[in-house]
Scaffold this motif. Structure first.
Motif, PDB file in Angstrom:
ATOM      1  N   ALA A 130      45.169  29.678  20.203  1.00 52.32           N
ATOM      2  CA  ALA A 130      44.142  30.107  21.343  1.00 52.32           C
ATOM      3  C   ALA A 130      45.135  30.504  22.662  1.00 52.32           C
ATOM      4  N   VAL A 131      46.550  30.140  22.404  1.00 57.78           N
ATOM      5  CA  VAL A 131      47.215  30.210  23.622  1.00 57.78           C
ATOM      6  C   VAL A 131      47.403  31.816  24.206  1.00 57.78           C
ATOM      7  N   PRO A 132      47.537  32.800  23.077  1.00 57.33           N
ATOM      8  CA  PRO A 132      47.932  34.247  23.484  1.00 57.33           C
ATOM      9  C   PRO A 132      46.593  34.573  24.049  1.00 57.33           C
ATOM     10  N   GLY A 133      45.276  34.415  23.784  1.00 51.98           N
ATOM     11  CA  GLY A 133      44.130  34.936  24.438  1.00 51.98           C
ATOM     12  C   GLY A 133      43.985  34.276  25.551  1.00 51.98           C
ATOM     13  N   ARG A 134      44.124  32.881  25.554  1.00 52.62           N
ATOM     14  CA  ARG A 134      43.851  32.360  27.064  1.00 52.62           C
ATOM     15  C   ARG A 134      44.725  33.066  28.097  1.00 52.62           C
ATOM     16  N   TYR A 135      45.902  33.164  27.812  1.00 54.55           N
ATOM     17  CA  TYR A 135      46.754  33.486  28.892  1.00 54.55           C
ATOM     18  C   TYR A 135      46.657  34.973  29.068  1.00 54.55           C
ATOM     19  N   SER A 136      46.096  35.826  28.224  1.00 57.23           N
ATOM     20  CA  SER A 136      45.953  37.178  28.594  1.00 57.23           C
ATOM     21  C   SER A 136      44.641  37.399  29.352  1.00 57.23           C
ATOM     22  N   GLU A 137      43.603  36.294  29.124  1.00 57.31           N
ATOM     23  CA  GLU A 137      42.497  36.483  29.902  1.00 57.31           C
ATOM     24  C   GLU A 137      42.834  35.954  31.365  1.00 57.31           C
ATOM     25  N   ALA A 138      43.393  34.847  31.266  1.00 61.18           N
ATOM     26  CA  ALA A 138      43.496  34.234  32.661  1.00 61.18           C
ATOM     27  C   ALA A 138      44.535  35.165  33.475  1.00 61.18           C
ATOM     28  N   SER A 139      45.774  35.596  32.880  1.00 60.31           N
ATOM     29  CA  SER A 139      46.395  36.493  33.883  1.00 60.31           C
ATOM     30  C   SER A 139      45.590  37.708  34.268  1.00 60.31           C
ATOM     31  N   GLU A 140      44.798  38.423  33.592  1.00 62.45           N
ATOM     32  CA  GLU A 140      44.013  39.300  33.944  1.00 62.45           C
ATOM     33  C   GLU A 140      42.992  39.063  35.262  1.00 62.45           C
ATOM     34  N   ILE A 141      42.434  38.131  35.018  1.00 63.21           N
ATOM     35  CA  ILE A 141      41.391  37.588  36.044  1.00 63.21           C
ATOM     36  C   ILE A 141      42.314  37.236  37.343  1.00 63.21           C
ATOM     37  N   VAL A 142      43.538  36.388  37.317  1.00 66.52           N
ATOM     38  CA  VAL A 142      44.138  36.018  38.537  1.00 66.52           C
ATOM     39  C   VAL A 142      44.626  37.265  39.125  1.00 66.52           C
ATOM     40  N   ILE A 143      45.091  38.276  38.888  1.00 66.08           N
ATOM     41  CA  ILE A 143      45.656  39.567  39.196  1.00 66.08           C
ATOM     42  C   ILE A 143      44.512  40.209  39.783  1.00 66.08           C
ATOM     43  N   ALA A 144      43.087  40.133  39.074  1.00 70.36           N
ATOM     44  CA  ALA A 144      42.130  40.745  39.589  1.00 70.36           C
ATOM     45  C   ALA A 144      41.662  40.151  40.856  1.00 70.36           C
ATOM     46  N   ALA A 145      41.703  38.919  40.897  1.00 69.94           N
ATOM     47  CA  ALA A 145      41.310  37.986  42.147  1.00 69.94           C
ATOM     48  C   ALA A 145      41.929  38.264  43.187  1.00 69.94           C
ATOM     49  N   LEU A 146      43.460  38.494  42.793  1.00 69.51           N
ATOM     50  CA  LEU A 146      44.197  38.681  44.136  1.00 69.51           C
ATOM     51  C   LEU A 146      43.918  40.041  44.942  1.00 69.51           C
ATOM     52  N   LYS A 147      43.108  40.892  44.299  1.00 69.08           N
ATOM     53  CA  LYS A 147      42.580  42.141  44.979  1.00 69.08           C
ATOM     54  C   LYS A 147      41.460  41.914  45.985  1.00 69.08           C
ATOM     55  N   GLY A 148      41.115  40.742  46.068  1.00 72.24           N
ATOM     56  CA  GLY A 148      39.755  40.523  46.704  1.00 72.24           C
ATOM     57  C   GLY A 148      38.445  40.880  46.294  1.00 72.24           C
ATOM     58  N   GLY A 149      37.427  40.754  47.259  1.00 73.34           N
ATOM     59  CA  GLY A 149      35.974  41.133  46.642  1.00 73.34           C
ATOM     60  C   GLY A 149      35.347  40.159  45.599  1.00 73.34           C
ATOM     61  N   LYS A 150      34.138  40.198  45.193  1.00 78.49           N
ATOM     62  CA  LYS A 150      33.549  39.521  44.477  1.00 78.49           C
ATOM     63  C   LYS A 150      34.097  39.570  42.777  1.00 78.49           C
TER      64      LYS A 150
END
Length: 342
Positions: A130-150
């Motif tokens: 499960a590690v590769p998938g969890r990390y890939s998704e989590a990193s995408e979400i964190v980077i997207a969140a740092l851009k702001g907005g909903k």
């Protein structure tokens, strides 16, 4: 690919916060004293590893400890290296990053990664598959969140629906990001995504990674963007003589090694084949440098050049090395190396 060592390499601090045999409160108090000293000496950043269920890393919540570092310093930047996103809900990780960046006045250096030892993640119920998938998704979400907005996201592991992001980091557009790797393919990803790089290993091997980083950056990056930091990690002990340096480095390395091997031995996992089992082997492999100021200066600058690196991650505290020894090394790096580039 030819590399010219920059006229003024940058110097930072890396720490495992591995067990030194004392109460953790006393150990953390000494690390804060070291951070204060490095702040005054002009070091760039304090990077802290994240490990769990092992004496190899007592900083199980890097952002919590680094918030204390931030309050005791003024210029020193702070950040996890790396924050194990595999273990976090990415929304919680994003919020912690924002808080640390605000508390530090915009000094966060954000290292992200998946974790190097499956046993640590297994204690949290996360299997290796499960590690590769969890990390890939989590990193995408964190980077997207740092851009702001909903924030909205739908994946296999995480789903977010129009989450209002009421926190923002202080730094714009986002805090600098870091990837720790010894693989050229991962270095290419870091270059394509504007991240800095941290490497450990023999300088000739690290050169393959930094060359891959530069090659990818040539293809993908606007030349107007700031130059990235390409880090080389070294355990460093400077003594008043070679004998003095070895006499304090050897037992400290033995203590560090015991902590490093703890989960491997407990779970019957073979240790990495390139793990040096003695101080002499660590010096031969370039993981550690110990000696007089002149010897250490020449060795470090030579290894930076061969590695194609421009940032030295100095591991000044490890094992049961006394605070006084770490402070002496920090002061000497400043006086004998850093000031020569002023």
């Amino acid at each position: 690919m030819k590399n010219v060592l920059p006229s003024k390499p940058t110097f930072g601090i890396f720490d495992h916060l591995d067990e030194d045999g004392r109460d953790i409160g006393l150990q953390c108090a000494d690390r804060l004293k070291l951070a204060e000293a490095c702040d005054h000496l002009g070091f760039y950043a304090y990077h802290l590893a994240e490990h769990h269920c092992t004496p190899h890393g007592r900083g199980v919540s890097p952002n919590l400890f680094l918030s204390s570092v931030a309050q005791r310093t003024r210029q020193l930047r702070v950040g996890p290296l790396v924050m194990l996103l595999t273990l976090y809900h990415p929304l919680r990780a994003f919020e912690e990053i924002c808080m640390l960046d605000r508390l530090s006045g915009g000094r966060v250096e954000l290292g992200i990664g998946r974790g190097s030892l499956s046993a640590e993640l297994g204690y949290f119920g996360i299997g290796a598959d499960a590690v590769p998938g969890r990390y890939s998704e989590a990193s995408e979400i964190v980077i997207a969140a740092l851009k702001g907005g909903k924030l909205s996201y739908r994946g296999r592991h995480f789903e977010l629906n129009s989450v209002p992001l009421t926190l923002r980091p202080r730094q714009r557009p986002r805090p600098p990001t870091w990837v720790a790797t010894n693989r050229p393919e991962s270095a290419g990803w870091a270059a394509a995504n504007g991240a800095n790089l941290a490497c450990v290993g023999h300088s000739s091997s690290v050169r393959k990674v930094t060359d891959a980083f530069r090659a990818k950056r040539e293809e993908t990056t606007d030349k107007g963007n700031p130059s990235p930091l390409l880090g080389l990690l070294r355990m460093i002990v400077i003594g008043r003589s070679d004998t003095h340096a070895y006499s304090i480095a050897a037992p400290a390395y033995e203590t560090w090694l015991k902590s490093f091997k703890f989960l491997y031995d407990l779970n019957g996992i073979p240790t990495p084949p390139n793990l040096p089992l003695t101080l002499e082997a660590a010096i031969e492999s370039e993981l550690c440098i110990a000696g007089t100021a002149a010897f250490v200066r020449d060795a470090l600058l030579g290894q930076l050049e061969v590695a194609g690196a421009n940032y030295l991650l100095c591991q000044l505290a490890f094992g049961d090395l006394p605070l006084e020894a770490s402070l002496y090394t920090a002061v000497t790096i400043h006086s004998e190396i850093m000031t020569r580039f002023d």
